[in-house]
Design an enzyme around this catalytic site. Sequence first.
Site, short mmCIF file in Angstrom:
data_model
loop_
_atom_site.label_atom_id
_atom_site.label_comp_id
_atom_site.label_asym_id
_atom_site.label_seq_id
_atom_site.Cartn_x
_atom_site.Cartn_y
_atom_site.Cartn_z
N THR A 129 -8.38 3.89 8.36
CA THR A 129 -9.58 3.05 8.46
C THR A 129 -9.64 2.38 9.82
O THR A 129 -8.69 1.71 10.24
CB THR A 129 -9.58 1.99 7.34
OG1 THR A 129 -9.42 2.65 6.08
CG2 THR A 129 -10.87 1.21 7.33
N HIS A 146 -5.63 3.86 -1.97
CA HIS A 146 -6.98 4.22 -1.51
C HIS A 146 -7.30 5.63 -1.97
O HIS A 146 -6.71 6.60 -1.49
CB HIS A 146 -7.02 4.13 0.02
CG HIS A 146 -8.36 4.37 0.62
ND1 HIS A 146 -8.59 4.25 1.98
CD2 HIS A 146 -9.55 4.73 0.08
CE1 HIS A 146 -9.86 4.51 2.24
NE2 HIS A 146 -10.46 4.81 1.10
N HIS A 164 -3.89 -4.37 7.69
CA HIS A 164 -4.07 -3.25 8.62
C HIS A 164 -3.23 -3.49 9.89
O HIS A 164 -3.51 -4.40 10.66
CB HIS A 164 -5.52 -3.00 9.02
CG HIS A 164 -5.75 -1.58 9.49
ND1 HIS A 164 -5.84 -0.52 8.62
CD2 HIS A 164 -5.87 -1.06 10.72
CE1 HIS A 164 -6.03 0.60 9.30
NE2 HIS A 164 -6.04 0.30 10.58
N GLU A 182 -11.06 -9.31 2.78
CA GLU A 182 -9.81 -8.89 3.42
C GLU A 182 -10.10 -8.70 4.90
O GLU A 182 -10.86 -7.81 5.30
CB GLU A 182 -9.25 -7.60 2.82
CG GLU A 182 -7.98 -7.16 3.53
CD GLU A 182 -7.12 -6.20 2.73
OE1 GLU A 182 -6.46 -5.35 3.37
OE2 GLU A 182 -7.09 -6.31 1.49
N ASN A 203 0.85 -1.19 0.00
CA ASN A 203 0.00 0.00 0.00
C ASN A 203 0.89 1.25 0.00
O ASN A 203 1.71 1.43 0.90
CB ASN A 203 -0.90 -0.02 1.24
CG ASN A 203 -1.93 1.10 1.20
OD1 ASN A 203 -1.61 2.23 0.89
ND2 ASN A 203 -3.16 0.78 1.56
N HIS A 227 0.83 6.16 2.03
CA HIS A 227 1.53 7.08 2.92
C HIS A 227 2.76 7.71 2.27
O HIS A 227 3.34 8.64 2.84
CB HIS A 227 1.85 6.40 4.24
CG HIS A 227 0.58 6.11 5.01
ND1 HIS A 227 -0.30 7.11 5.35
CD2 HIS A 227 0.04 4.96 5.44
CE1 HIS A 227 -1.34 6.59 5.99
NE2 HIS A 227 -1.16 5.28 6.05
N GLU A 285 -8.59 0.63 -3.29
CA GLU A 285 -9.45 0.76 -2.11
C GLU A 285 -10.41 1.93 -2.32
O GLU A 285 -10.01 3.00 -2.76
CB GLU A 285 -8.63 1.03 -0.85
CG GLU A 285 -7.89 -0.17 -0.30
CD GLU A 285 -7.31 0.15 1.08
OE1 GLU A 285 -7.99 0.84 1.88
OE2 GLU A 285 -6.18 -0.27 1.35
N ARG A 326 -7.26 12.96 0.75
CA ARG A 326 -6.23 13.38 1.70
C ARG A 326 -4.83 12.92 1.34
O ARG A 326 -3.84 13.49 1.79
CB ARG A 326 -6.58 12.93 3.12
CG ARG A 326 -6.49 11.43 3.33
CD ARG A 326 -6.69 11.07 4.79
NE ARG A 326 -8.02 11.42 5.26
CZ ARG A 326 -8.51 11.05 6.44
NH1 ARG A 326 -7.76 10.32 7.25
NH2 ARG A 326 -9.73 11.38 6.79
N ARG A 379 -9.54 8.21 -1.38
CA ARG A 379 -10.56 8.62 -0.43
C ARG A 379 -11.40 9.75 -1.01
O ARG A 379 -10.95 10.53 -1.85
CB ARG A 379 -9.92 9.07 0.88
CG ARG A 379 -9.19 7.95 1.61
CD ARG A 379 -8.65 8.44 2.95
NE ARG A 379 -9.73 8.72 3.88
CZ ARG A 379 -10.00 7.98 4.97
NH1 ARG A 379 -9.27 6.92 5.24
NH2 ARG A 379 -11.00 8.31 5.75
#
Length: 242
Positions: free
Chosen positions: A101, A43, A190, A151, A7, A10, A70, A49, A45
């Site tokens: 999340t 993701h 996660h 998931e 992922n 970040h 995502e 963000r 969103r």
Amino acid sequence: MIELGVNIDHVATLRQARRTYEPDPVIAAAMAEQGGADGITFHLREDRRHIQDRDVELLLRTVSVKTNFELACADEVVGIACRLRPTWALLVPEKREEVTTEGGLNVLADRGRVAASIAQLREAGILVSLFLDPDPAQVAAAAELGSDAVELHTGPYALARGEEQQAELERLRVAAAETTAAGMRVHAGHGLNYTNVRPVAAIPAMVELNIGHSIVSRAVFVGMREAVAEMRRILDVVAPRG
């Protein structure tokens, strides 16, 4: 063998801190592939963000491994996914005030919206996964709606310690077995990191792990390619490649 999805959200978080052009998550994705990633997760969103529309467009054009998009059950973002056609769409809950999340999708309470999103995505030829807490009722609902995978949310396991962590691991094992029995693939993610990932990877039904924050954090010190390669080596010890 356990498939590793990396992922890259970040990397975009760091870029958006200055609202500039670097570091570029698209470059991070390419380096993650070089390190041994089997997939790239991102993701988009509703509040944009971190990952931006531009990122998604470029990722879908440049990533050579599978892509895992995502998204919330929101018409705009579902429409973007249907237009760009990633390999997988991972439906997740989304709240503006959360840092990340915080829990699994509540399929039982939001069955209509989830069902509609699954139908749209599958009509576009996209495989669908639902991000769920390890709850048998939620897993059963996912199967009824025709999800291709579940998931499992590993956040509570990652935060727990001692006997509590073992109890959370057992919940994951049971949910994984039920997911497989219902004909769906088992993914998890996660809060997983280089220390706690092994027991989750060792769950017999596990097919794929999606890991982001820990790998990006490690990449600050050793680079993205090596950070991914280190995680890949751990997973290959637990479940060697065939």
